[in-house]
Design a protein around this motif. Structure first.
Motif, PDB file in Angstrom:
ATOM      1  N   GLY A  62     -46.877 -22.130 -69.668  1.00 29.67           N
ATOM      2  CA  GLY A  62     -46.644 -21.070 -68.582  1.00 29.67           C
ATOM      3  C   GLY A  62     -46.570 -19.648 -69.213  1.00 29.67           C
ATOM      4  O   GLY A  62     -46.472 -19.566 -70.543  1.00 29.67           O
ATOM      5  N   ASP A  63     -45.973 -18.659 -68.277  1.00 31.62           N
ATOM      6  CA  ASP A  63     -45.877 -17.387 -68.795  1.00 31.62           C
ATOM      7  C   ASP A  63     -45.115 -17.269 -70.062  1.00 31.62           C
ATOM      8  O   ASP A  63     -45.612 -16.396 -71.092  1.00 31.62           O
ATOM      9  N   ASP A  66     -46.558 -18.746 -73.230  1.00 27.93           N
ATOM     10  CA  ASP A  66     -47.910 -17.906 -73.749  1.00 27.93           C
ATOM     11  C   ASP A  66     -47.354 -16.746 -74.663  1.00 27.93           C
ATOM     12  O   ASP A  66     -48.196 -16.430 -75.452  1.00 27.93           O
ATOM     13  N   PHE A 103     -52.732 -20.700 -71.468  1.00 23.68           N
ATOM     14  CA  PHE A 103     -52.302 -20.101 -70.070  1.00 23.68           C
ATOM     15  C   PHE A 103     -53.392 -19.672 -69.249  1.00 23.68           C
ATOM     16  O   PHE A 103     -53.858 -18.777 -69.216  1.00 23.68           O
ATOM     17  N   ARG A 104     -53.484 -20.470 -67.852  1.00 21.50           N
ATOM     18  CA  ARG A 104     -54.406 -19.964 -66.960  1.00 21.50           C
ATOM     19  C   ARG A 104     -53.556 -19.379 -65.832  1.00 21.50           C
ATOM     20  O   ARG A 104     -52.733 -20.040 -65.094  1.00 21.50           O
ATOM     21  N   PHE A 105     -53.987 -18.035 -65.446  1.00 25.23           N
ATOM     22  CA  PHE A 105     -53.269 -17.388 -64.501  1.00 25.23           C
ATOM     23  C   PHE A 105     -53.972 -16.311 -63.748  1.00 25.23           C
ATOM     24  O   PHE A 105     -55.189 -15.971 -64.173  1.00 25.23           O
ATOM     25  N   GLU A 106     -53.671 -15.958 -62.797  1.00 24.04           N
ATOM     26  CA  GLU A 106     -54.264 -14.835 -61.759  1.00 24.04           C
ATOM     27  C   GLU A 106     -53.304 -13.693 -61.904  1.00 24.04           C
ATOM     28  O   GLU A 106     -52.162 -13.668 -61.823  1.00 24.04           O
ATOM     29  N   ARG A 111     -47.969  -8.861 -62.242  1.00 21.10           N
ATOM     30  CA  ARG A 111     -47.485 -10.321 -62.476  1.00 21.10           C
ATOM     31  C   ARG A 111     -48.512 -11.221 -62.588  1.00 21.10           C
ATOM     32  O   ARG A 111     -49.744 -10.960 -62.158  1.00 21.10           O
ATOM     33  N   ARG A 112     -48.185 -12.053 -63.614  1.00 16.44           N
ATOM     34  CA  ARG A 112     -49.041 -13.258 -63.814  1.00 16.44           C
ATOM     35  C   ARG A 112     -48.807 -14.646 -63.021  1.00 16.44           C
ATOM     36  O   ARG A 112     -47.856 -14.953 -63.711  1.00 16.44           O
ATOM     37  N   ILE A 113     -49.620 -14.959 -62.011  1.00 20.03           N
ATOM     38  CA  ILE A 113     -49.222 -16.125 -61.472  1.00 20.03           C
ATOM     39  C   ILE A 113     -49.892 -17.488 -61.877  1.00 20.03           C
ATOM     40  O   ILE A 113     -51.285 -17.275 -62.077  1.00 20.03           O
ATOM     41  N   HIS A 114     -49.330 -18.244 -62.209  1.00 19.51           N
ATOM     42  CA  HIS A 114     -49.833 -19.574 -62.788  1.00 19.51           C
ATOM     43  C   HIS A 114     -50.859 -20.076 -61.865  1.00 19.51           C
ATOM     44  O   HIS A 114     -50.793 -20.001 -60.509  1.00 19.51           O
ATOM     45  N   GLN A 115     -52.050 -20.505 -62.635  1.00 15.69           N
ATOM     46  CA  GLN A 115     -53.174 -21.187 -61.625  1.00 15.69           C
ATOM     47  C   GLN A 115     -53.099 -22.749 -62.506  1.00 15.69           C
ATOM     48  O   GLN A 115     -53.340 -22.727 -63.709  1.00 15.69           O
TER      49      GLN A 115
END
Ligand code: URA
Ligand code: SF4
Length: 218
Positions: A62-63, A66, A103-106, A111-115
């Protein structure tokens, strides 16, 4: 690289005859097996006892993970450690890793949103998981949630239907030939993040602990 392209996968970065988890971890730091390495801060490899009897497999860092470079050090990790303790598992026998190691995020604003990682990322990253199992040779693999279940038990496996059961493995794996480890068992349970999101957290938490108590019998 568009996510519809098939990524090259991690195999070419995996040392041929690794001697330790540390060697694997060093090599994984340079992995470019799929496009997730680019926006992420760093590879988050597994960590724990080299003689681990039990390996836990989560989804992806997660964030917090990472940024710190360690698996399960955020809120889900805290809950998992509490559940491990309540189930009576000795944390010294554990190794904890993820199905996908970046970590895959958008990005939404800052803000980095979990994908959730896709099937291509899971497949691309599987060689690291296989290498970890080859090195550790655990007695039991605990699969935390749907992504890890997809990586290890195939797309048709349903955690909700089969959780809390010890299953022989790799006989039940999607690609048994991938896993050069004889005589291990696998047990699936919900992801600790699902407990954090649950409407009734106490019930969800107790369900996780009950599944882990079965793991503690191995
Ligand atoms: N969730 C996971 O699946 N893995 C981590 O390392 C942290 C949160
Ligand atoms: Fe390599 Fe896995 Fe990271 Fe993709 S997610 S770059 S395969 S370590």
């Amino acid at each position: 690289m568009a996510s519809t392209d098939s990524p090259p996968g991690a195999q070419q970065w995996v040392p041929e005859r690794p001697r330790s988890i540390a060697e694997l971890k060093d090599a994984a730091a340079g992995c470019q097996g799929c496009e997730l390495f680019e926006p992420a801060t760093q590879t988050v490899f597994g960590r724990g006892a080299e003689q681990a009897r039990i390996v836990f497999v989560g989804e992806q860092p997660g964030d917090v993970e990472d940024q710190r470079g360690l698996p399960f050090v955020g809120p889900a990790g805290r809950l998992l450690r509490e559940a491990v303790d309540d189930a009576g598992i000795d944390p010294a026998e554990l190794y904890i890793t993820n199905a996908v190691k970046h970590f895959r995020f958008e990005l939404r604003g800052s803000r980095r949103i979990h994908q959730t990682p896709g099937p291509a990322h899971i497949t691309a990253c599987r060689p690291w998981l296989v290498a970890e199992f080859g090195q550790l040779r655990p007695e039991l693999v605990v699969v935390l949630g749907a992504t890890a279940a997809k990586a290890l038990l195939g797309p048709s496996f349903r955690v909700t239907r089969s959780r809390g059961q010890l299953m022989p493995w790799p006989a039940s794996a999607e690609h048994p030939e991938d896993f050069p480890v004889a005589e291990i068992q696998v047990l699936a349970t919900i992801h600790p993040s699902a407990v954090l999101r649950a409407d009734n957290r106490d019930v969800a938490y107790q369900g996780l602990v009950d599944d882990l108590k079965v793991a503690a019998t191995v």
